[in-house]
Design a protein around this motif. Structure first.
Motif, PDB file in Angstrom:
ATOM      1  N   GLU A 210      50.282  36.726  32.652  1.00 10.12           N
ATOM      2  CA  GLU A 210      49.406  37.680  33.334  1.00 10.12           C
ATOM      3  C   GLU A 210      49.904  37.946  34.751  1.00 10.12           C
ATOM      4  O   GLU A 210      50.363  37.048  35.450  1.00 10.12           O
ATOM      5  CB  GLU A 210      47.979  37.141  33.404  1.00 10.12           C
ATOM      6  CG  GLU A 210      47.300  36.927  32.066  1.00 10.12           C
ATOM      7  CD  GLU A 210      46.812  38.217  31.436  1.00 10.12           C
ATOM      8  OE1 GLU A 210      47.027  39.293  32.028  1.00 10.12           O
ATOM      9  OE2 GLU A 210      46.217  38.139  30.353  1.00 10.12           O
ATOM     10  N   LYS A 211      49.788  39.211  35.183  1.00 12.56           N
ATOM     11  CA  LYS A 211      50.115  39.550  36.569  1.00 12.56           C
ATOM     12  C   LYS A 211      49.412  40.849  36.953  1.00 12.56           C
ATOM     13  O   LYS A 211      48.939  41.594  36.097  1.00 12.56           O
ATOM     14  CB  LYS A 211      51.630  39.673  36.756  1.00 12.56           C
ATOM     15  CG  LYS A 211      52.302  40.727  35.891  1.00 12.56           C
ATOM     16  CD  LYS A 211      53.810  40.733  36.129  1.00 12.56           C
ATOM     17  CE  LYS A 211      54.492  41.794  35.270  1.00 12.56           C
ATOM     18  NZ  LYS A 211      55.949  41.830  35.495  1.00 12.56           N
ATOM     19  N   GLY A 212      49.337  41.073  38.261  1.00 15.75           N
ATOM     20  CA  GLY A 212      48.746  42.315  38.760  1.00 15.75           C
ATOM     21  C   GLY A 212      47.242  42.388  38.581  1.00 15.75           C
ATOM     22  O   GLY A 212      46.729  43.383  38.065  1.00 15.75           O
ATOM     23  N   LEU A 236      45.021  47.305  40.998  1.00 13.37           N
ATOM     24  CA  LEU A 236      45.057  46.078  40.213  1.00 13.37           C
ATOM     25  C   LEU A 236      43.978  46.089  39.136  1.00 13.37           C
ATOM     26  O   LEU A 236      42.967  46.776  39.263  1.00 13.37           O
ATOM     27  CB  LEU A 236      44.837  44.859  41.124  1.00 13.37           C
ATOM     28  CG  LEU A 236      45.871  44.645  42.241  1.00 13.37           C
ATOM     29  CD1 LEU A 236      45.377  43.591  43.223  1.00 13.37           C
ATOM     30  CD2 LEU A 236      47.218  44.239  41.657  1.00 13.37           C
ATOM     31  N   LYS A 237      44.183  45.313  38.096  1.00 12.78           N
ATOM     32  CA  LYS A 237      43.130  45.131  37.099  1.00 12.78           C
ATOM     33  C   LYS A 237      42.263  43.927  37.504  1.00 12.78           C
ATOM     34  O   LYS A 237      42.562  43.235  38.494  1.00 12.78           O
ATOM     35  CB  LYS A 237      43.727  44.919  35.714  1.00 12.78           C
ATOM     36  CG  LYS A 237      44.588  43.678  35.568  1.00 12.78           C
ATOM     37  CD  LYS A 237      45.178  43.587  34.161  1.00 12.78           C
ATOM     38  CE  LYS A 237      46.050  42.328  34.027  1.00 12.78           C
ATOM     39  NZ  LYS A 237      46.658  42.202  32.697  1.00 12.78           N
ATOM     40  N   ILE A 238      41.212  43.682  36.744  1.00 13.39           N
ATOM     41  CA  ILE A 238      40.320  42.556  37.015  1.00 13.39           C
ATOM     42  C   ILE A 238      40.298  41.631  35.812  1.00 13.39           C
ATOM     43  O   ILE A 238      40.164  42.073  34.665  1.00 13.39           O
ATOM     44  CB  ILE A 238      38.888  43.051  37.317  1.00 13.39           C
ATOM     45  CG1 ILE A 238      38.827  43.753  38.670  1.00 13.39           C
ATOM     46  CG2 ILE A 238      37.886  41.882  37.289  1.00 13.39           C
ATOM     47  CD1 ILE A 238      37.487  44.385  38.988  1.00 13.39           C
ATOM     48  N   ASP A 274      46.542  38.133  42.356  1.00 13.20           N
ATOM     49  CA  ASP A 274      46.870  38.738  43.653  1.00 13.20           C
ATOM     50  C   ASP A 274      45.759  38.479  44.658  1.00 13.20           C
ATOM     51  O   ASP A 274      46.020  38.292  45.847  1.00 13.20           O
ATOM     52  CB  ASP A 274      47.068  40.247  43.486  1.00 13.20           C
ATOM     53  CG  ASP A 274      48.322  40.572  42.699  1.00 13.20           C
ATOM     54  OD1 ASP A 274      49.306  41.006  43.319  1.00 13.20           O
ATOM     55  OD2 ASP A 274      48.328  40.379  41.469  1.00 13.20           O
ATOM     56  N   TYR A 275      44.529  38.492  44.169  1.00  8.43           N
ATOM     57  CA  TYR A 275      43.346  38.207  44.991  1.00  8.43           C
ATOM     58  C   TYR A 275      42.339  37.422  44.158  1.00  8.43           C
ATOM     59  O   TYR A 275      42.297  37.557  42.925  1.00  8.43           O
ATOM     60  CB  TYR A 275      42.663  39.489  45.467  1.00  8.43           C
ATOM     61  CG  TYR A 275      43.435  40.306  46.471  1.00  8.43           C
ATOM     62  CD1 TYR A 275      43.211  40.153  47.838  1.00  8.43           C
ATOM     63  CD2 TYR A 275      44.384  41.236  46.057  1.00  8.43           C
ATOM     64  CE1 TYR A 275      43.915  40.910  48.770  1.00  8.43           C
ATOM     65  CE2 TYR A 275      45.099  41.990  46.978  1.00  8.43           C
ATOM     66  CZ  TYR A 275      44.855  41.820  48.334  1.00  8.43           C
ATOM     67  OH  TYR A 275      45.555  42.568  49.253  1.00  8.43           O
ATOM     68  N   VAL A 276      41.517  36.644  44.859  1.00  8.97           N
ATOM     69  CA  VAL A 276      40.375  35.972  44.237  1.00  8.97           C
ATOM     70  C   VAL A 276      39.114  36.472  44.942  1.00  8.97           C
ATOM     71  O   VAL A 276      39.042  36.461  46.176  1.00  8.97           O
ATOM     72  CB  VAL A 276      40.476  34.437  44.378  1.00  8.97           C
ATOM     73  CG1 VAL A 276      39.230  33.748  43.808  1.00  8.97           C
ATOM     74  CG2 VAL A 276      41.742  33.917  43.692  1.00  8.97           C
ATOM     75  N   VAL A 277      38.152  36.944  44.154  1.00 10.73           N
ATOM     76  CA  VAL A 277      36.873  37.389  44.709  1.00 10.73           C
ATOM     77  C   VAL A 277      35.792  36.587  43.990  1.00 10.73           C
ATOM     78  O   VAL A 277      35.682  36.633  42.766  1.00 10.73           O
ATOM     79  CB  VAL A 277      36.646  38.901  44.503  1.00 10.73           C
ATOM     80  CG1 VAL A 277      35.332  39.339  45.156  1.00 10.73           C
ATOM     81  CG2 VAL A 277      37.802  39.700  45.089  1.00 10.73           C
ATOM     82  N   THR A 278      34.990  35.845  44.753  1.00  8.50           N
ATOM     83  CA  THR A 278      34.153  34.826  44.134  1.00  8.50           C
ATOM     84  C   THR A 278      32.902  34.522  44.946  1.00  8.50           C
ATOM     85  O   THR A 278      32.769  34.934  46.103  1.00  8.50           O
ATOM     86  CB  THR A 278      34.988  33.538  43.946  1.00  8.50           C
ATOM     87  OG1 THR A 278      34.246  32.590  43.192  1.00  8.50           O
ATOM     88  CG2 THR A 278      35.367  32.932  45.295  1.00  8.50           C
ATOM     89  N   GLY A 279      32.014  33.767  44.312  1.00 11.46           N
ATOM     90  CA  GLY A 279      30.863  33.182  45.007  1.00 11.46           C
ATOM     91  C   GLY A 279      30.871  31.683  44.817  1.00 11.46           C
ATOM     92  O   GLY A 279      29.862  31.006  45.009  1.00 11.46           O
ATOM     93  N   SER A 280      32.014  31.140  44.435  1.00 12.50           N
ATOM     94  CA  SER A 280      32.140  29.738  44.041  1.00 12.50           C
ATOM     95  C   SER A 280      32.844  28.895  45.097  1.00 12.50           C
ATOM     96  O   SER A 280      33.877  29.286  45.649  1.00 12.50           O
ATOM     97  CB  SER A 280      32.934  29.655  42.727  1.00 12.50           C
ATOM     98  OG  SER A 280      33.570  28.411  42.570  1.00 12.50           O
ATOM     99  N   PHE A 281      32.315  27.694  45.320  1.00 10.49           N
ATOM    100  CA  PHE A 281      32.955  26.749  46.225  1.00 10.49           C
ATOM    101  C   PHE A 281      34.338  26.367  45.716  1.00 10.49           C
ATOM    102  O   PHE A 281      35.328  26.392  46.455  1.00 10.49           O
ATOM    103  CB  PHE A 281      32.096  25.485  46.384  1.00 10.49           C
ATOM    104  CG  PHE A 281      32.782  24.377  47.127  1.00 10.49           C
ATOM    105  CD1 PHE A 281      32.735  24.325  48.511  1.00 10.49           C
ATOM    106  CD2 PHE A 281      33.505  23.394  46.460  1.00 10.49           C
ATOM    107  CE1 PHE A 281      33.391  23.314  49.210  1.00 10.49           C
ATOM    108  CE2 PHE A 281      34.161  22.386  47.133  1.00 10.49           C
ATOM    109  CZ  PHE A 281      34.098  22.340  48.513  1.00 10.49           C
TER     110      PHE A 281
END
Length: 361
Positions: A210-212, A236-238, A274-281
Motif C-alpha cells: 500500500e502507498k499514497g 491521496l486515498k484514505i 503519508d499522513y495519520v489523522v486520528t483521535g487515538s492516543f
C-alpha cells in the motif's frame, strides 16, 4: 527463587493500543533479563465490550450478525499475534488470582487505563491486591483515563494506591491525582510502546504494498471531514481502520474501510501512510515513533493523555478541533527523536530499578 515478572493489563481487548503496549512492556522486561508473562485474567467489564455478537439491543444484535465474519477474522488475527509474540499465563479468575502470588517475583499493573473505574468496574485486581507483599506490587505507566476521581470513589483509590510498592504513571495529570489522593509520589514514564524503537517495531511488521494514503483511526467529531479535505488537497486515498461501520450514515464509511486487521498489520499500515489523522492516543504515539506526519483530534473526555504526550514533544500544534484542514507544518524529527531517546532511557531505568527493588529487597 523465581525470576519471572508478571504483568496484568487489557491483553484480551480487541484494541490495537491495548495489545501493542502489552507486547512492548513484556519485550522491555525480557530485554532487562527477566522472564515475563501476562496474567490471563478475564475482567468481565472489559471482555463484555468485545463480544462478537452483541445483545445490547435488537439493532446491535442484527448489526453484529451482519459484521460477524469481519469481527471473527479480526479476533483470529489478534489471537495469532498473541500466540506469536506474547507469553501468556494460564487463565485466572478473580477468585484464584491469589495463586499467582507464588508464581512471580513481582507483578506489574499497566500500562493502559487499568485504573479507570468506568472501564474495569473498579476491579481491585488492577491494583494487585492479590499479591500479599506490598513491595512486589508495581505499576508501569498506569493511567486513570479520567480527569478526576468522584468523591464516592476516593476511599477505594486511596486504599489501593497506598498498597502499591512502586507507582509509575503515564501522564503528569495522573501523577498529580496520585499525590492528591494519597500523598504518594508517582514517577511519570513513557507508554510502553515508546520503549521499543522504530527499528524494533519494524521487525514485526508484515510487508505491505500500500502507498499514497492517509491512515484514519478512531475518529472524533471532525476527523473524517478533516481527513477527506486533506486527501483532496494532497491527492491521496484514505485507508480507514475502523471498529465498526455505520449503516445509518454510510458517508461516515470513508475510503477503504478495514475491519479485520491484526495488530501487526495496524502498525505496518500506519508506518506506510503519508499522513495519520486520528483521535487515538496510540495512533499518535506510533506516529511519533515512526515519524509520520499526523493530526489529532483530542477526545473531550479522555484527552489529557494526548495533550500531555504532545506537550512533552512540543507538538500541540498538531491538534485540531474543527473540520478545516490544519496547517501542514514540517516536524523537526531530530528534536523529537532526541527527546524520545532521552525519555525512553529514563523510563527503562525506572522500570529496571522498580523490578530490582521488588525482587532483591
Amino acid at each position: 527463587m523465581t525470576n519471572k515478572i508478571g504483568t496484568i493489563t487489557f491483553h484480551r481487548a480487541l484494541n490495537y493500543g491495548a495489545i501493542l503496549q502489552c507486547f512492548a512492556l513484556q519485550k522491555a522486561i525480557q530485554d532487562l533479563g527477566y522472564d515475563s508473562e501476562v496474567l490471563d485474567y478475564d475482567c468481565k467489564m472489559i471482555s463484555k465490550d468485545y463480544k462478537l455478537v452483541r445483545m445490547d439491543s435488537k439493532i446491535s444484535f442484527i448489526k453484529s450478525l451482519l459484521l460477524f465474519p469481519f469481527y471473527y477474522r479480526k479476533k483470529k488475527n489478534y489471537e495469532k499475534f498473541i500466540d506469536e509474540y506474547i507469553s501468556v499465563s494460564r487463565k485466572y479468575t478473580h477468585r484464584d488470582l491469589t495463586e499467582a502470588a507464588e508464581e512471580y517475583a513481582a507483578v506489574i499493573t499497566g500500562s493502559d487505563q487499568v485504573w479507570n473505574y468506568k472501564l474495569t468496574g473498579a476491579d481491585s485486581a488492577y491494583f494487585l491486591d492479590f499479591i500479599p507483599e506490598r513491595r512486589k506490587r508495581l505499576s508501569y505507566a498506569a493511567s486513570f483515563g479520567i480527569k478526576e476521581i468522584p468523591e464516592d470513589r476516593k476511599s477505594f483509590y486511596q486504599k489501593n494506591l497506598m498498597g502499591m510498592g512502586h507507582i509509575s504513571v503515564r501522564e503528569k495529570t495522573a501523577a498529580s491525582m496520585v499525590e492528591k489522593l494519597c500523598n504518594c509520589k508517582a514517577e511519570v514514564v513513557l507508554d510502553p510502546v515508546f520503549l521499543q524503537t522504530a527499528e524494533q517495531w519494524r521487525k514485526i511488521m508484515p510487508k505491505t504494498k500500500e502507498k499514497g494514503y492517509i491512515f484514519v483511526y478512531m475518529p472524533g467529531a471532525h476527523t473524517i471531514e478533516t481527513a477527506v479535505n486533506l486527501a483532496r488537497r494532497k491527492g491521496l486515498k484514505i485507508i480507514y481502520c475502523s471498529y465498526d461501520i455505520s449503516l445509518r450514515s454510510p458517508k461516515k464509511n470513508v475510503g477503504d474501510v478495514r475491519l479485520s486487521m491484526g495488530p501487526d498489520e495496524f502498525i505496518a499500515l500506519l508506518d506506510r501512510a503519508d499522513y495519520v489523522v486520528t483521535g487515538s492516543f496510540h495512533a499518535t504515539a506510533f506516529s511519533l515513533i515512526l515519524q509520520k506526519k499526523f493530526f489529532v483530534e483530542v477526545p473531550p473526555t479522555v484527552g489529557s493523555r494526548i495533550t500531555d504526550l504532545l506537550s512533552t514533544f512540543d507538538l500541540c500544534d498538531r491538534i485540531f478541533d474543527h473540520a478545516d484542514s490544519p496547517e501542514d507544518k514540517d516536524i523537526d524529527w531530530s528534536k523529537v527523536g532526541e527527546k524520545m531517546d532521552q525519555l525512553r532511557q529514563q523510563s527503562l531505568t525506572s522500570l529496571q530499578h522498580s523490578i530490582e527493588a521488588a525482587v532483591h529487597d
